[in-house]
Design an enzyme around this catalytic site. Structure first.
Site, PDB file in Angstrom:
ATOM      1  N   GLU A   9      -0.960  11.377   4.390  1.00 60.50           N
ATOM      2  CA  GLU A   9      -2.313  11.926   4.513  1.00 60.50           C
ATOM      3  C   GLU A   9      -2.357  13.300   5.181  1.00 60.50           C
ATOM      4  OE1 GLU A   9      -4.739  10.840   2.952  1.00 60.50           O
ATOM      5  OE2 GLU A   9      -4.654   8.684   2.745  1.00 60.50           O
TER       6      GLU A   9
ATOM      7  N   THR B  86      -5.318   2.841  -3.391  1.00 59.93           N
ATOM      8  CA  THR B  86      -6.490   3.515  -3.948  1.00 59.93           C
ATOM      9  C   THR B  86      -6.124   4.884  -4.503  1.00 59.93           C
ATOM     10  OG1 THR B  86      -7.109   4.650  -1.931  1.00 59.93           O
ATOM     11  CG2 THR B  86      -7.959   2.445  -2.212  1.00 59.93           C
TER      12      THR B  86
ATOM     13  N   ASP C 281       0.870  -1.171   0.000  1.00 58.32           N
ATOM     14  CA  ASP C 281       0.000   0.000   0.000  1.00 58.32           C
ATOM     15  C   ASP C 281       0.917   1.235   0.000  1.00 58.32           C
ATOM     16  OD1 ASP C 281      -2.254   1.748   0.532  1.00 58.32           O
ATOM     17  OD2 ASP C 281      -1.527   1.829   2.603  1.00 58.32           O
TER      18      ASP C 281
ATOM     19  N   ASN D 176       0.050  10.433  -8.091  1.00 52.96           N
ATOM     20  CA  ASN D 176       0.530  10.614  -6.717  1.00 52.96           C
ATOM     21  C   ASN D 176       1.603   9.582  -6.375  1.00 52.96           C
ATOM     22  OD1 ASN D 176      -1.551  12.455  -6.622  1.00 52.96           O
ATOM     23  ND2 ASN D 176      -2.876  11.201  -5.334  1.00 52.96           N
TER      24      ASN D 176
ATOM     25  N   GLY E  26     -10.337   6.892  -1.195  1.00 51.72           N
ATOM     26  CA  GLY E  26     -10.464   7.555  -2.498  1.00 51.72           C
ATOM     27  C   GLY E  26     -10.839   9.012  -2.317  1.00 51.72           C
ATOM     28  N   GLY E  27     -10.079   9.892  -2.967  1.00 50.84           N
ATOM     29  CA  GLY E  27     -10.291  11.325  -2.783  1.00 50.84           C
ATOM     30  C   GLY E  27     -11.630  11.820  -3.305  1.00 50.84           C
TER      31      GLY E  27
ATOM     32  N   HIS F 102     -10.791  17.404  -7.720  1.00 53.51           N
ATOM     33  CA  HIS F 102      -9.820  16.317  -7.608  1.00 53.51           C
ATOM     34  C   HIS F 102      -8.628  16.527  -8.535  1.00 53.51           C
ATOM     35  CE1 HIS F 102      -8.328  12.079  -7.541  1.00 53.51           C
ATOM     36  NE2 HIS F 102      -8.518  12.328  -6.278  1.00 53.51           N
ATOM     37  N   ARG F 103      -8.902  17.078  -9.724  1.00 53.96           N
ATOM     38  CA  ARG F 103      -7.801  17.364 -10.660  1.00 53.96           C
ATOM     39  C   ARG F 103      -6.843  18.363 -10.006  1.00 53.96           C
ATOM     40  NH1 ARG F 103      -6.259  20.600 -14.282  1.00 53.96           N
ATOM     41  NH2 ARG F 103      -7.915  22.138 -13.952  1.00 53.96           N
TER      42      ARG F 103
ATOM     43  N   ASP G 182      -0.303   5.109   0.780  1.00 55.69           N
ATOM     44  CA  ASP G 182      -0.630   6.143   1.778  1.00 55.69           C
ATOM     45  C   ASP G 182      -0.664   5.557   3.179  1.00 55.69           C
ATOM     46  OD1 ASP G 182      -1.054   8.382  -0.020  1.00 55.69           O
ATOM     47  OD2 ASP G 182      -2.716   7.181  -0.783  1.00 55.69           O
TER      48      ASP G 182
ATOM     49  N   GLU H 222     -14.365  10.064  -3.757  1.00 50.19           N
ATOM     50  CA  GLU H 222     -15.390   9.459  -2.901  1.00 50.19           C
ATOM     51  C   GLU H 222     -15.448  10.181  -1.549  1.00 50.19           C
ATOM     52  OE1 GLU H 222     -13.007   7.976  -4.598  1.00 50.19           O
ATOM     53  OE2 GLU H 222     -13.862   6.354  -5.776  1.00 50.19           O
TER      54      GLU H 222
HETATM   55  C1  XBP Z   1      -5.510   5.990   0.495  1.00 50.14           C
HETATM   56  C2  XBP Z   1      -6.626   6.863   0.141  1.00 50.14           C
HETATM   57  C3  XBP Z   1      -6.408   7.827  -0.902  1.00 50.14           C
HETATM   58  C4  XBP Z   1      -5.855   9.176  -0.583  1.00 50.14           C
HETATM   59  C5  XBP Z   1      -6.324  10.166  -1.625  1.00 50.14           C
HETATM   60  O1  XBP Z   1      -6.004   4.726   0.940  1.00 50.14           O
HETATM   61  O2  XBP Z   1      -7.714   6.748   0.635  1.00 50.14           O
HETATM   62  O3  XBP Z   1      -7.694   8.002  -1.396  1.00 50.14           O
HETATM   63  O4  XBP Z   1      -6.271   9.645   0.689  1.00 50.14           O
HETATM   64  O5  XBP Z   1      -5.965   9.801  -2.897  1.00 50.14           O
HETATM   65  P1  XBP Z   1      -5.043   3.454   0.937  1.00 50.14           P
HETATM   66  P2  XBP Z   1      -6.783  10.331  -4.189  1.00 50.14           P
HETATM   67  O6  XBP Z   1      -3.778   3.860   1.620  1.00 50.14           O
HETATM   68  O7  XBP Z   1      -5.795   2.421   1.731  1.00 50.14           O
HETATM   69  O8  XBP Z   1      -4.820   3.020  -0.483  1.00 50.14           O
HETATM   70  O9  XBP Z   1      -7.253  11.710  -3.901  1.00 50.14           O
HETATM   71  O10 XBP Z   1      -5.783  10.294  -5.322  1.00 50.14           O
HETATM   72  O11 XBP Z   1      -7.934   9.380  -4.410  1.00 50.14           O
HETATM   73 MG    MG Z   2      -2.981   3.134   3.440  1.00 52.10          MG
END
Ligand code: XBP
Ligand code: MG
Length: 264
Positions: free
Chosen positions: A24, A129, A15, A134, A58-59, A88-89, A17, A61
């Site tokens: 985060e 996700t 994973d 990124n 997911g950002g 989001h962009r 993030d 979402e």
């Molecule tokens: C990570 C996330 C990501 C980021 C945002 O979850 O939830 O959505 O916070 O990224 P994990 P985006 O570590 O479980 O994969 O804005 O690009 O979606």
């Molecule tokens: Mg994570």
């Protein structure tokens, strides 16, 4: 299905993030807030609120979930999707800028384990996700231009229809690697990530981070405070036993060999 444990360890699936780096609080959260301000919204996600919102992966979402909480009619209007996409962009651009400026660093042991794993002949992959841009920005900023060559497969963002805790991203990566889950290990930091990895049949090394330290995890195969360094050993439990040390390929192979059962 359980099978005799003669399958060797072949690949590590990470994973991003919270697991590779604490992205985060000082990365994604700031980038969301910059995008909100840029489009004149009075939304602001402080550290505590953002911690609660992380329940939604997911950002896009996450933004829609927040919007529904404060203004359900607007969030469900036909134009909402376009605003979320534009936010989001912009958020992705801000996140990449922050990461390129050095706003986030790798967690202890990550750089060491990636290098040792490749030397030991283990294959590496990513299952996240977050948006592919990124991941690429983080890997390049933290590990240099050649970083992406370390990873054979990067599964990220909308490449699968449903985000974690759905196991789809892990199943996609396993298919790309052409390996059964019993020959791989996942590395995660969150309950949703652990559920996704478990859903794909993967044994998982969990290293909770700043936002997930106090979370309730499903029973994890390994639950450690970090991957450890020689001067900062990891502490936690592996296969039900207390463990302290440095997570390296030898340790991982030893754990797999002692595990008794491999799901393959
Ligand atoms: C990570 C996330 C990501 C980021 C945002 O979850 O939830 O959505 O916070 O990224 P994990 P985006 O570590 O479980 O994969 O804005 O690009 O979606
Ligand atoms: Mg994570």
């Amino acid at each position: 299905m359980a099978a005799p444990h003669d399958a060797p360890l072949r690949a590590l699936i990470f994973d991003v993030d919270g697991t590779l780096a604490e992205t985060e609080r000082d990365g994604h959260r700031l980038a969301f807030n910059r995008a909100f301000a840029e489009l004149g919204l009075d939304w602001h996600w402080d550290e505590a609120l953002y911690g609660r919102l992380l329940e939604v992966t997911g950002g896009k979402e996450r933004m829609l979930h927040y919007w529904r909480g404060i203004d359900p009619a607007a969030a469900d209007a036909p134009s909402a999707g376009a605003l979320v996409a534009e936010l989001h962009r912009r958020k992705t651009r801000h996140y990449v800028d922050l990461v390129e400026a050095g706003a986030v660093a790798l967690r202890p042991g990550v750089r060491r384990l990636l290098g040792q794993a490749r030397e030991a002949g283990l294959r590496l992959a990513v299952a996240t996700t977050t948006t592919p841009d990124n991941v690429h920005a983080l890997l390049r900023a933290a590990l240099g231009e050649a970083a992406e060559d370390l990873f054979e497969c990067i599964g990220a963002g909308d490449i699968v229809p449903r985000k974690k805790p759905d196991p789809g991203i892990y199943l996609w990566v396993l298919e790309q690697l052409d390996l059964p889950p019993g020959q791989c290990l996942a590395f995660e930091d969150s309950p949703a990530g652990l559920r996704a990895a478990h859903g794909a049949g993967l044994r998982t090394v969990v290293t909770p981070g700043v936002y997930t330290l106090d979370e309730a995890f499903d029973p994890a195969w390994a639950l450690l405070d970090s991957l450890g360094e020689p001067d900062l050993p990891a502490r936690g439990r592996v296969a039900g036993q207390a463990w302290s040390g440095v997570v390296d390929p030898q340790a991982l192979r030893g754990w797999v060999a002692q595990d008794g059962l491999v799901r393959s």
